[in-house]
Design a protein around this motif. Sequence first.
Motif, PDB file in Angstrom:
ATOM      1  N   TYR A   1       0.808  -1.213   0.000  1.00 37.12           N
ATOM      2  CA  TYR A   1       0.000   0.000   0.000  1.00 37.12           C
ATOM      3  C   TYR A   1       0.845   1.269   0.000  1.00 37.12           C
ATOM      4  CZ  TYR A   1      -3.622  -3.326   1.360  1.00 37.12           C
ATOM      5  OH  TYR A   1      -4.477  -4.399   1.416  1.00 37.12           O
ATOM      6  N   HIS A   2       2.135   1.143   0.243  1.00 37.35           N
ATOM      7  CA  HIS A   2       2.985   2.326   0.348  1.00 37.35           C
ATOM      8  C   HIS A   2       4.127   2.310  -0.664  1.00 37.35           C
ATOM      9  CE1 HIS A   2       0.922   2.049   4.250  1.00 37.35           C
ATOM     10  NE2 HIS A   2       0.976   3.369   4.228  1.00 37.35           N
ATOM     11  N   GLN A   3       3.891   1.712  -1.808  1.00 42.38           N
ATOM     12  CA  GLN A   3       4.916   1.645  -2.850  1.00 42.38           C
ATOM     13  C   GLN A   3       5.193   3.001  -3.502  1.00 42.38           C
ATOM     14  OE1 GLN A   3       6.754  -1.282  -3.521  1.00 42.38           O
ATOM     15  NE2 GLN A   3       5.720  -1.663  -1.577  1.00 42.38           N
ATOM     16  N   ASP A   4       4.210   3.890  -3.476  1.00 45.10           N
ATOM     17  CA  ASP A   4       4.367   5.155  -4.208  1.00 45.10           C
ATOM     18  C   ASP A   4       4.340   6.391  -3.317  1.00 45.10           C
ATOM     19  OD1 ASP A   4       1.709   5.051  -3.493  1.00 45.10           O
ATOM     20  OD2 ASP A   4       0.934   5.555  -5.492  1.00 45.10           O
ATOM     21  N   HIS A   5       4.410   6.199  -1.997  1.00 45.52           N
ATOM     22  CA  HIS A   5       4.406   7.377  -1.135  1.00 45.52           C
ATOM     23  C   HIS A   5       4.965   7.053   0.245  1.00 45.52           C
ATOM     24  CE1 HIS A   5       0.618   5.425   0.136  1.00 45.52           C
ATOM     25  NE2 HIS A   5       0.807   6.023   1.286  1.00 45.52           N
ATOM     26  N   PHE A   6       5.325   8.120   0.962  1.00 41.39           N
ATOM     27  CA  PHE A   6       5.691   8.018   2.366  1.00 41.39           C
ATOM     28  C   PHE A   6       4.475   8.404   3.197  1.00 41.39           C
ATOM     29  CE2 PHE A   6      10.238   9.450   1.133  1.00 41.39           C
ATOM     30  CZ  PHE A   6      10.595   8.140   0.832  1.00 41.39           C
ATOM     31  N   HIS A   7       4.275   7.703   4.289  1.00 38.29           N
ATOM     32  CA  HIS A   7       3.203   8.035   5.219  1.00 38.29           C
ATOM     33  C   HIS A   7       3.816   8.450   6.543  1.00 38.29           C
ATOM     34  CE1 HIS A   7      -0.598   7.493   7.536  1.00 38.29           C
ATOM     35  NE2 HIS A   7       0.257   7.144   8.489  1.00 38.29           N
ATOM     36  N   PHE A   8       3.374   9.604   7.068  1.00 39.79           N
ATOM     37  CA  PHE A   8       3.852  10.103   8.347  1.00 39.79           C
ATOM     38  C   PHE A   8       2.660  10.408   9.247  1.00 39.79           C
ATOM     39  CE2 PHE A   8       6.655  12.035   5.007  1.00 39.79           C
ATOM     40  CZ  PHE A   8       7.740  11.190   5.183  1.00 39.79           C
ATOM     41  N   ASP A   9       2.733  10.025  10.510  1.00 39.30           N
ATOM     42  CA  ASP A   9       1.681  10.428  11.434  1.00 39.30           C
ATOM     43  C   ASP A   9       2.223  10.505  12.852  1.00 39.30           C
ATOM     44  OD1 ASP A   9       1.213   7.952  12.947  1.00 39.30           O
ATOM     45  OD2 ASP A   9       0.268   7.142  11.158  1.00 39.30           O
ATOM     46  N   LEU A  10       1.350  10.960  13.763  1.00 42.69           N
ATOM     47  CA  LEU A  10       1.703  11.092  15.175  1.00 42.69           C
ATOM     48  C   LEU A  10       0.829  10.193  16.029  1.00 42.69           C
ATOM     49  CD1 LEU A  10       2.248  14.960  15.458  1.00 42.69           C
ATOM     50  CD2 LEU A  10       3.996  13.171  15.436  1.00 42.69           C
ATOM     51  N   ALA A  11       0.560   8.989  15.526  1.00 42.42           N
ATOM     52  CA  ALA A  11      -0.251   8.040  16.279  1.00 42.42           C
ATOM     53  C   ALA A  11       0.445   7.666  17.566  1.00 42.42           C
ATOM     54  CB  ALA A  11      -0.506   6.787  15.447  1.00 42.42           C
ATOM     55  N   ARG A  12      -0.365   7.378  18.577  1.00 41.31           N
ATOM     56  CA  ARG A  12       0.171   6.840  19.819  1.00 41.31           C
ATOM     57  C   ARG A  12       0.075   5.333  19.738  1.00 41.31           C
ATOM     58  NH1 ARG A  12       0.829   9.536  24.605  1.00 41.31           N
ATOM     59  NH2 ARG A  12       0.787  11.802  24.447  1.00 41.31           N
TER      60      ARG A  12
END
Length: 234
Positions: A217-228
Amino acid sequence: VNPKIMVLRRIRLFVTSIAIVLIGLAACGSQRSKSIAVAPGSPSKTQPVRANEEHACISNRLVRENRFIQQRSALGGPNSRCGAFRPYVVSAVDSGRVQLRPKATLRCPMVPAVDRWVSEVVIPASFRHLGSPVTALKVAASYSCRNRNSKAFTKLSEHGLANALDVSAFDLADGRRVTVLKGWRRGSRKEAAFLRAVHKSACRHFTTVLGPNADRYHQDHFHFDLARHNAKNN
């Protein structure tokens, strides 16, 4: 206390400590894992915690409105599982020098995290590896009320809380565009080095960092978050 029992306790404590360190390193640094950066000791994510973080961010004025960052009305509602209290629409970061295309809708704590990542990581890395500064990020997703990976039976995505940003490409001042899809595996050596640098160092600013080595699902982008996260990375 029996000396043998004391020795065994010390050995067990030492092994546990080493395991915790190794888990932390693997979570944030391994390119072969899902590259999930976990904040040690943080509790499982809950809406009350999220609301408190957002209110604190706003009350402490960690985000200052300007022509690039504008506060908007609340997202979601009393009965919605998605939303944010006072999100921001961000069109540029790094004092306006790096545009977000299209604009990103993010909750308060995400705005300074993105800004620091760009100014402290992305810009220096683009000069070092590519010889030209990044002037724009292609935003693949920000706020979106959906489950993880848009699957029906998964947990609510951080995008549903305006707590995540997906970036699929970087535009440079000299006209070049470096995409995650091509540059990560099929780009030039310099492009690959740049992408890996900005991906790896993002762990300093976000609690979750995903890229092409995470899953399909992440072959074409970076995913960033602040999940705990809890101890199981949930």
